[in-house]
Structure formats: structure tokens, C-alpha cells
Design a protein around this motif. Sequence first.
Motif, PDB file in Angstrom:
ATOM      1  N   SER A  46      39.352  44.344  46.566  1.00  0.00           N
ATOM      2  CA  SER A  46      37.980  44.161  47.024  1.00  0.00           C
ATOM      3  C   SER A  46      37.047  44.224  45.818  1.00  0.00           C
ATOM      4  O   SER A  46      35.967  43.655  45.821  1.00  0.00           O
ATOM      5  CB  SER A  46      37.612  45.244  48.032  1.00  0.00           C
ATOM      6  OG  SER A  46      37.821  46.528  47.461  1.00  0.00           O
ATOM      7  N   SER A  47      37.489  44.929  44.777  1.00  0.00           N
ATOM      8  CA  SER A  47      36.782  44.899  43.500  1.00  0.00           C
ATOM      9  C   SER A  47      37.838  44.919  42.405  1.00  0.00           C
ATOM     10  O   SER A  47      38.791  45.693  42.481  1.00  0.00           O
ATOM     11  CB  SER A  47      35.839  46.081  43.355  1.00  0.00           C
ATOM     12  OG  SER A  47      36.543  47.306  43.341  1.00  0.00           O
ATOM     13  N   GLY A  48      37.668  44.065  41.441  1.00  0.00           N
ATOM     14  CA  GLY A  48      38.648  43.995  40.363  1.00  0.00           C
ATOM     15  C   GLY A  48      38.408  42.771  39.515  1.00  0.00           C
ATOM     16  O   GLY A  48      37.464  41.996  39.761  1.00  0.00           O
ATOM     17  N   TYR A  49      39.274  42.599  38.524  1.00  0.00           N
ATOM     18  CA  TYR A  49      39.077  41.539  37.553  1.00  0.00           C
ATOM     19  C   TYR A  49      40.424  40.959  37.148  1.00  0.00           C
ATOM     20  O   TYR A  49      41.428  41.665  37.092  1.00  0.00           O
ATOM     21  CB  TYR A  49      38.392  42.086  36.287  1.00  0.00           C
ATOM     22  CG  TYR A  49      37.061  42.740  36.568  1.00  0.00           C
ATOM     23  CD1 TYR A  49      36.991  44.060  37.002  1.00  0.00           C
ATOM     24  CD2 TYR A  49      35.877  42.019  36.436  1.00  0.00           C
ATOM     25  CE1 TYR A  49      35.782  44.653  37.293  1.00  0.00           C
ATOM     26  CE2 TYR A  49      34.659  42.610  36.713  1.00  0.00           C
ATOM     27  CZ  TYR A  49      34.610  43.922  37.142  1.00  0.00           C
ATOM     28  OH  TYR A  49      33.406  44.503  37.429  1.00  0.00           O
ATOM     29  N   TYR A  84      42.051  46.810  38.738  1.00  0.00           N
ATOM     30  CA  TYR A  84      41.199  47.204  39.857  1.00  0.00           C
ATOM     31  C   TYR A  84      39.950  47.889  39.311  1.00  0.00           C
ATOM     32  O   TYR A  84      39.874  48.273  38.146  1.00  0.00           O
ATOM     33  CB  TYR A  84      41.954  48.181  40.770  1.00  0.00           C
ATOM     34  CG  TYR A  84      43.060  47.556  41.567  1.00  0.00           C
ATOM     35  CD1 TYR A  84      44.390  47.781  41.235  1.00  0.00           C
ATOM     36  CD2 TYR A  84      42.792  46.749  42.662  1.00  0.00           C
ATOM     37  CE1 TYR A  84      45.416  47.226  41.971  1.00  0.00           C
ATOM     38  CE2 TYR A  84      43.817  46.191  43.415  1.00  0.00           C
ATOM     39  CZ  TYR A  84      45.123  46.426  43.055  1.00  0.00           C
ATOM     40  OH  TYR A  84      46.133  45.872  43.794  1.00  0.00           O
ATOM     41  N   GLY A  85      38.972  48.056  40.196  1.00  0.00           N
ATOM     42  CA  GLY A  85      37.817  48.862  39.840  1.00  0.00           C
ATOM     43  C   GLY A  85      36.627  48.040  39.431  1.00  0.00           C
ATOM     44  O   GLY A  85      36.582  46.818  39.645  1.00  0.00           O
ATOM     45  N   ARG A  86      35.661  48.711  38.835  1.00  0.00           N
ATOM     46  CA  ARG A  86      34.403  48.077  38.450  1.00  0.00           C
ATOM     47  C   ARG A  86      34.191  48.213  36.952  1.00  0.00           C
ATOM     48  O   ARG A  86      34.724  49.095  36.313  1.00  0.00           O
ATOM     49  CB  ARG A  86      33.245  48.736  39.205  1.00  0.00           C
ATOM     50  CG  ARG A  86      33.355  48.606  40.710  1.00  0.00           C
ATOM     51  CD  ARG A  86      32.134  49.190  41.410  1.00  0.00           C
ATOM     52  NE  ARG A  86      32.289  49.143  42.864  1.00  0.00           N
ATOM     53  CZ  ARG A  86      31.989  48.082  43.604  1.00  0.00           C
ATOM     54  NH1 ARG A  86      31.531  46.997  43.035  1.00  0.00           N
ATOM     55  NH2 ARG A  86      32.143  48.126  44.911  1.00  0.00           N
ATOM     56  N   GLY A  87      33.379  47.293  36.412  1.00  0.00           N
ATOM     57  CA  GLY A  87      33.062  47.354  34.991  1.00  0.00           C
ATOM     58  C   GLY A  87      33.730  46.235  34.225  1.00  0.00           C
ATOM     59  O   GLY A  87      34.952  46.132  34.188  1.00  0.00           O
ATOM     60  N   TRP A  88      32.928  45.384  33.618  1.00  0.00           N
ATOM     61  CA  TRP A  88      33.444  44.285  32.818  1.00  0.00           C
ATOM     62  C   TRP A  88      33.995  44.817  31.504  1.00  0.00           C
ATOM     63  O   TRP A  88      33.381  45.645  30.847  1.00  0.00           O
ATOM     64  CB  TRP A  88      32.322  43.285  32.497  1.00  0.00           C
ATOM     65  CG  TRP A  88      31.847  42.545  33.678  1.00  0.00           C
ATOM     66  CD1 TRP A  88      30.870  42.918  34.558  1.00  0.00           C
ATOM     67  CD2 TRP A  88      32.324  41.282  34.146  1.00  0.00           C
ATOM     68  NE1 TRP A  88      30.714  41.972  35.528  1.00  0.00           N
ATOM     69  CE2 TRP A  88      31.586  40.955  35.303  1.00  0.00           C
ATOM     70  CE3 TRP A  88      33.296  40.388  33.685  1.00  0.00           C
ATOM     71  CZ2 TRP A  88      31.806  39.761  36.005  1.00  0.00           C
ATOM     72  CZ3 TRP A  88      33.511  39.207  34.373  1.00  0.00           C
ATOM     73  CH2 TRP A  88      32.770  38.906  35.528  1.00  0.00           C
ATOM     74  N   LYS A 147      34.223  37.731  42.744  1.00  0.00           N
ATOM     75  CA  LYS A 147      33.224  36.787  43.239  1.00  0.00           C
ATOM     76  C   LYS A 147      33.181  35.500  42.430  1.00  0.00           C
ATOM     77  O   LYS A 147      32.438  34.589  42.771  1.00  0.00           O
ATOM     78  CB  LYS A 147      31.848  37.455  43.232  1.00  0.00           C
ATOM     79  CG  LYS A 147      31.744  38.640  44.180  1.00  0.00           C
ATOM     80  CD  LYS A 147      30.345  39.222  44.174  1.00  0.00           C
ATOM     81  CE  LYS A 147      30.234  40.395  45.133  1.00  0.00           C
ATOM     82  NZ  LYS A 147      28.872  40.990  45.138  1.00  0.00           N
ATOM     83  N   ASP A 196      35.668  37.893  37.904  1.00  0.00           N
ATOM     84  CA  ASP A 196      35.722  38.933  38.933  1.00  0.00           C
ATOM     85  C   ASP A 196      36.022  38.333  40.297  1.00  0.00           C
ATOM     86  O   ASP A 196      36.241  37.132  40.431  1.00  0.00           O
ATOM     87  CB  ASP A 196      34.439  39.765  38.919  1.00  0.00           C
ATOM     88  CG  ASP A 196      33.235  39.042  39.505  1.00  0.00           C
ATOM     89  OD1 ASP A 196      32.144  39.647  39.524  1.00  0.00           O
ATOM     90  OD2 ASP A 196      33.369  37.875  39.923  1.00  0.00           O
TER      91      ASP A 196
END
Length: 123
Positions: A30-33, A99-103, A54, A52
Motif C-alpha cells: 500500500s506504500s512502497g517503492y 516497503y514504507g515511506r520516504g524516497w 502512485k 512509488d
Amino acid sequence: QVQLVESGGGSVQAGGSLRLSCVYSGFNPSSGYWAWFRQAPGKEREGVAVIDVKGATTYAAPVKGRFTISKDSAENTLYLQMNSLKPEDTAMYYCAARYGRGWTLDANGYAYWGQGTQVTVSS
């Protein structure tokens, strides 16, 4: 279990193009890169591009304007379109995911890696 498998590398002359693919499984965040990295002989692994969930992207300065990262979520495939290739682009190219947030373009930030595909650009 997350798996990443790259393909599409090869040899090309300077100015040419290649498209790398990376089929992934077990990774549906659901959040990741997702990202592409490269490593030339005797050099550290460097980040090339990140995308990401999106579809937002960021690029390293040496490839900006020449490379395009994209993904097809229906096919679970990550791509790297490489145009106007230069001899200095020669390297082993890896796809990676986290996973997770932050570029980040720091390889230490990625937990999952493919086995790599070789790209060789001749002058």
C-alpha cells in the motif's frame, strides 16, 4: 516471499536504446517503492531511478532526461527505458523494492533485490 527477476540487458552502441524489465512477485504494498540500481566494475552500486505506488518518479542526475522508469501493476512488471546510451552507462543493472515511506536512491534502503542484468554500451 518477494522475488524480482530482471531481463532485457545486452550490448548496444552509444546512442542506442534498451528496455529492461523486472517481473516481481510477493510484493504488493500500500506504500512502497521500486527502483533501478547499477554497478560498474570497481564502483559502488548507485541508484538510477525510483517509482512509488502512485507512479511518481525520481531520477539520478546522470540519467535524467534519458531514462524512464515505469511499472505495469497488472503485469507485476517494472521497466527501465534507456535512451541515448553512453559508454559510462555500462554496468550490471538491478531492480529493487522496499516497503514504507520516504524516497531514497541509497541501496541500503532496499530490502529486496533481483539478480541483475548486464548492460554494455560500446563507443
